[in-house]
Design an enzyme around this catalytic site. Structure first.
Site, PDB file in Angstrom:
ATOM      1  N   ARG A  82      -8.880 -12.485  -1.990  1.00 31.43           N
ATOM      2  CA  ARG A  82      -9.265 -11.175  -1.464  1.00 31.43           C
ATOM      3  C   ARG A  82      -8.931 -10.073  -2.453  1.00 31.43           C
ATOM      4  O   ARG A  82      -8.023 -10.209  -3.259  1.00 31.43           O
ATOM      5  CB  ARG A  82      -8.579 -10.900  -0.119  1.00 31.43           C
ATOM      6  CG  ARG A  82      -7.058 -11.021  -0.134  1.00 31.43           C
ATOM      7  CD  ARG A  82      -6.587 -11.392   1.274  1.00 31.43           C
ATOM      8  NE  ARG A  82      -5.147 -11.383   1.426  1.00 31.43           N
ATOM      9  CZ  ARG A  82      -4.342 -12.366   1.046  1.00 31.43           C
ATOM     10  NH1 ARG A  82      -4.823 -13.422   0.411  1.00 31.43           N
ATOM     11  NH2 ARG A  82      -3.036 -12.291   1.262  1.00 31.43           N
ATOM     12  N   CYS A  91      -8.947  12.058   1.124  1.00 33.21           N
ATOM     13  CA  CYS A  91      -8.463  11.818   2.473  1.00 33.21           C
ATOM     14  C   CYS A  91      -8.648  13.105   3.261  1.00 33.21           C
ATOM     15  O   CYS A  91      -8.659  14.189   2.689  1.00 33.21           O
ATOM     16  CB  CYS A  91      -6.988  11.458   2.462  1.00 33.21           C
ATOM     17  SG  CYS A  91      -6.668   9.843   1.756  1.00 33.21           S
ATOM     18  N   CYS A  95      -1.247  12.411   3.295  1.00 35.56           N
ATOM     19  CA  CYS A  95       0.042  12.055   3.891  1.00 35.56           C
ATOM     20  C   CYS A  95       1.120  12.264   2.841  1.00 35.56           C
ATOM     21  O   CYS A  95       0.984  11.813   1.702  1.00 35.56           O
ATOM     22  CB  CYS A  95       0.047  10.592   4.310  1.00 35.56           C
ATOM     23  SG  CYS A  95      -1.272  10.169   5.446  1.00 35.56           S
ATOM     24  N   CYS A  98       2.343   9.033   1.058  1.00 33.66           N
ATOM     25  CA  CYS A  98       1.308   8.156   0.486  1.00 33.66           C
ATOM     26  C   CYS A  98       1.837   7.373  -0.705  1.00 33.66           C
ATOM     27  O   CYS A  98       2.454   7.920  -1.608  1.00 33.66           O
ATOM     28  CB  CYS A  98       0.110   8.990   0.046  1.00 33.66           C
ATOM     29  SG  CYS A  98      -1.203   7.991  -0.681  1.00 33.66           S
ATOM     30  N   ASP A 259       7.481   2.475   0.074  1.00 33.70           N
ATOM     31  CA  ASP A 259       7.409   2.045  -1.326  1.00 33.70           C
ATOM     32  C   ASP A 259       8.280   2.900  -2.244  1.00 33.70           C
ATOM     33  O   ASP A 259       8.751   3.965  -1.857  1.00 33.70           O
ATOM     34  CB  ASP A 259       5.957   2.124  -1.813  1.00 33.70           C
ATOM     35  CG  ASP A 259       5.106   1.006  -1.254  1.00 33.70           C
ATOM     36  OD1 ASP A 259       5.658  -0.083  -0.996  1.00 33.70           O
ATOM     37  OD2 ASP A 259       3.899   1.218  -1.062  1.00 33.70           O
ATOM     38  N   ASP A 296       6.401  -4.364   0.162  1.00 34.73           N
ATOM     39  CA  ASP A 296       5.414  -4.598  -0.893  1.00 34.73           C
ATOM     40  C   ASP A 296       6.204  -4.653  -2.194  1.00 34.73           C
ATOM     41  O   ASP A 296       6.825  -3.667  -2.594  1.00 34.73           O
ATOM     42  CB  ASP A 296       4.355  -3.487  -0.897  1.00 34.73           C
ATOM     43  CG  ASP A 296       2.969  -4.038  -1.183  1.00 34.73           C
ATOM     44  OD1 ASP A 296       2.884  -5.057  -1.904  1.00 34.73           O
ATOM     45  OD2 ASP A 296       1.978  -3.456  -0.709  1.00 34.73           O
ATOM     46  N   LYS A 303       2.943  -8.468  -0.659  1.00 34.18           N
ATOM     47  CA  LYS A 303       3.732  -8.193   0.537  1.00 34.18           C
ATOM     48  C   LYS A 303       4.657  -9.355   0.867  1.00 34.18           C
ATOM     49  O   LYS A 303       4.229 -10.491   0.929  1.00 34.18           O
ATOM     50  CB  LYS A 303       2.791  -7.925   1.701  1.00 34.18           C
ATOM     51  CG  LYS A 303       1.924  -6.713   1.452  1.00 34.18           C
ATOM     52  CD  LYS A 303       0.902  -6.539   2.546  1.00 34.18           C
ATOM     53  CE  LYS A 303      -0.092  -5.470   2.205  1.00 34.18           C
ATOM     54  NZ  LYS A 303      -1.058  -5.901   1.158  1.00 34.18           N
TER      55      LYS A 303
HETATM   56  C1  LIG Z   1      -2.261  -5.612   1.109  1.00 31.11           C
HETATM   57  C2  LIG Z   1      -3.168  -6.034   0.081  1.00 31.11           C
HETATM   58  C3  LIG Z   1      -4.144  -6.996   0.345  1.00 31.11           C
HETATM   59  C4  LIG Z   1      -4.325  -7.624   1.709  1.00 31.11           C
HETATM   60  O1  LIG Z   1      -3.242  -8.357   2.113  1.00 31.11           O
HETATM   61  P1  LIG Z   1      -3.234  -9.023   3.553  1.00 31.11           P
HETATM   62  O2  LIG Z   1      -1.861  -9.556   3.676  1.00 31.11           O
HETATM   63  O3  LIG Z   1      -4.308 -10.049   3.542  1.00 31.11           O
HETATM   64  O4  LIG Z   1      -3.534  -7.934   4.535  1.00 31.11           O
HETATM   65  C5  LIG Z   1      -4.977  -7.369  -0.681  1.00 31.11           C
HETATM   66  N1  LIG Z   1      -4.861  -6.853  -1.908  1.00 31.11           N
HETATM   67  C6  LIG Z   1      -3.908  -5.939  -2.202  1.00 31.11           C
HETATM   68  C7  LIG Z   1      -3.814  -5.420  -3.589  1.00 31.11           C
HETATM   69  C8  LIG Z   1      -3.051  -5.503  -1.219  1.00 31.11           C
HETATM   70  O5  LIG Z   1      -2.119  -4.573  -1.513  1.00 31.11           O
END
Ligand SMILES: *Cc1c(COP(=O)(O)O)cnc(C)c1O
Length: 395
Positions: A82, A91, A95, A98, A259, A296, A303
């Site tokens: 992903r 935005c 925030c 942020c 963060d 993170d 994460k």
């Molecule tokens: C948070 C994040 C995601 C998605 O993580 P999930 O745990 O699937 O929600 C994807 N790429 C990056 C760079 C992220 O910071």
């Protein structure tokens, strides 16, 4: 609103917004309780504080290495399947907490159409990407027809199975969720949407109406909160927030530890506060009203979930656990459980009809240490002195 700043305060605010931009929607500003505004959770999220200019030693410009992990401008490809796709730099409200504070709202960082086309081309080329997160800035700050175009492009990529939208507009500009918008989004299912409520007072009738429109359009809703000193660092507030969210068909997804970005020092809590909050949620309220508490990882590790400890001890055939009430219990392990070592060739796998790239994917990290198909026995940090002293560098 009847709030008056002293001349000194004004000067400090002006100095702060030269570095980090200011924008507050009239709607969100109307939620401020002005009597004790300095301690108001809405005020603190929206109004600059001179403390933003106080850098601490651990502050970083890009703590999550979103830019370093970026194969093409606008994409962060950190996880195998992903990507984070930044499509907007604006935005409705900036925030104060942020994480992308250094970038968001800066006119030098507005993604051009060319940049967006490059990102789509990257996603098209990388068949392992099955989930695309549209974020920014705020993905819903783009006009409907532009968003429609991006979603159509992504929809035409066969390996993209799901698109997620990150937006705080349900919280700070709920009127952005129009019938036209949800009608357009519905055409591109499966679309998921994550929003960002931090305090129960943000769930106003207007916000609830926006959530209802999205949920009625069949869009699964999630919420990502940030744990913020002086805003929501309290078990009672968090329980109320998460219960109100599920009441409005929003599933609490993540609770983020604040963060290490620049300008956030005054918002950070200890991790202990987060664990304390999780302890007060797990078991005490509906399982689906409990988010996953994550840090993170600075340096781009992604994460990392953090939880109270529930496993107290182990023996060969028993595990000792405790529950949320402090009751200690044992789980007797099965004595006859056996699995054949996994060679990724048994009929469990072959019945899944996996694509070759899924089938051949090598395990990584701790998964690799656990894999029967891999002989690796340890993972060693680069620069390990002991190994450096060996004649050969083989582990
Ligand atoms: C948070 C994040 C995601 C998605 O993580 P999930 O745990 O699937 O929600 C994807 N790429 C990056 C760079 C992220 O910071």
């Amino acid at each position: 609103m009847g709030i008056k700043f002293s001349r000194k305060e004004k000067r400090e605010l002006e100095k702060t917004i030269q570095k980090f931009p200011l924008s507050i929607t009239p709607y969100y500003a109307s939620l401020i309780e002005t009597k004790n505004y300095h301690n108001d959770p809405i005020f603190r999220q929206a109004f600059p504080s001179p403390l933003e200019l106080k850098l601490s030693k651990c502050d970083m410009k890009d703590p999550l290495h979103e830019d370093k992990d970026s194969p093409t401008k606008g994409i962060t490809h950190r996880y195998p399947d992903r990507v984070l796709f930044l499509i907007s730099n604006k935005c409705a409200m900036y925030c104060r907490h942020c994480t992308r504070k250094r970038k968001v709202g800066d006119p030098d960082h507005i993604p051009s159409k060319e940049q967006i086309l490059n990102c789509i081309a990257y996603i098209r080329k990388h068949r392992e990407i099955r989930d695309v997160l549209l974020s920014g800035g705020d993905a819903l700050m783009l006009p409907d027809d532009f968003l429609d175009w991006i979603l159509t492009e992504l929809g035409s990529i066969p390996h993209v199975e799901v698109v997620r939208i990150g937006s705080r507009t349900p919280v700070v500009l709920p009127y952005r969720i129009t019938d036209e918008l949800v009608y357009m989004l519905k055409k591109h299912h499966p679309i998921w949407l994550n929003t960002h409520f931090n305090h129960p007072r943000e769930l106003t009738p207007s916000a609830k109406e926006a959530l209802k429109k999205l949920a009625d359009a069949g869009i699964p809703l999630g919420n990502q909160s940030v744990l913020l000193a002086g805003v929501n660092d309290c078990p009672q507030i968090m329980k109320k927030l998460n219960q109100k969210l599920v009441q409005n068909r929003v599933r609490p997804y993540y609770l983020f530890q604040c963060d290490l970005s620049e300008g956030l020092t005054h918002f950070r809590t200890s991790i202990g506060k987060g664990i304390e909050i999780m302890e007060s949620l797990i078991g005490h309220t509906s399982g689906f009203a409990v988010p996953t508490y994550v840090i993170d990882a600075p340096g781009g590790g992604g994460k990392i979930p953090v939880m109270p400890n529930y496993i107290l001890s182990w023996s060969t055939n028993k595990t000792v656990l405790r529950n949320y009430e402090g009751v200690i219990t044992t789980y007797q392990e099965p004595t006859d459980y056996k699995t054949a070592p996994c060679n990724r060739k048994c009929n469990k796998c072959s019945s899944l009809n996996l694509k070759p790239e899924e089938y051949e994917r090598a395990p990584i990290g701790v998964e690799k240490l656990l894999a029967d198909t891999d002989d690796t026995i340890s993972l060693v940090p680069k620069g390990n002195l002991r190994l450096g002293r060996r004649k050969t560098s083989r582990v």
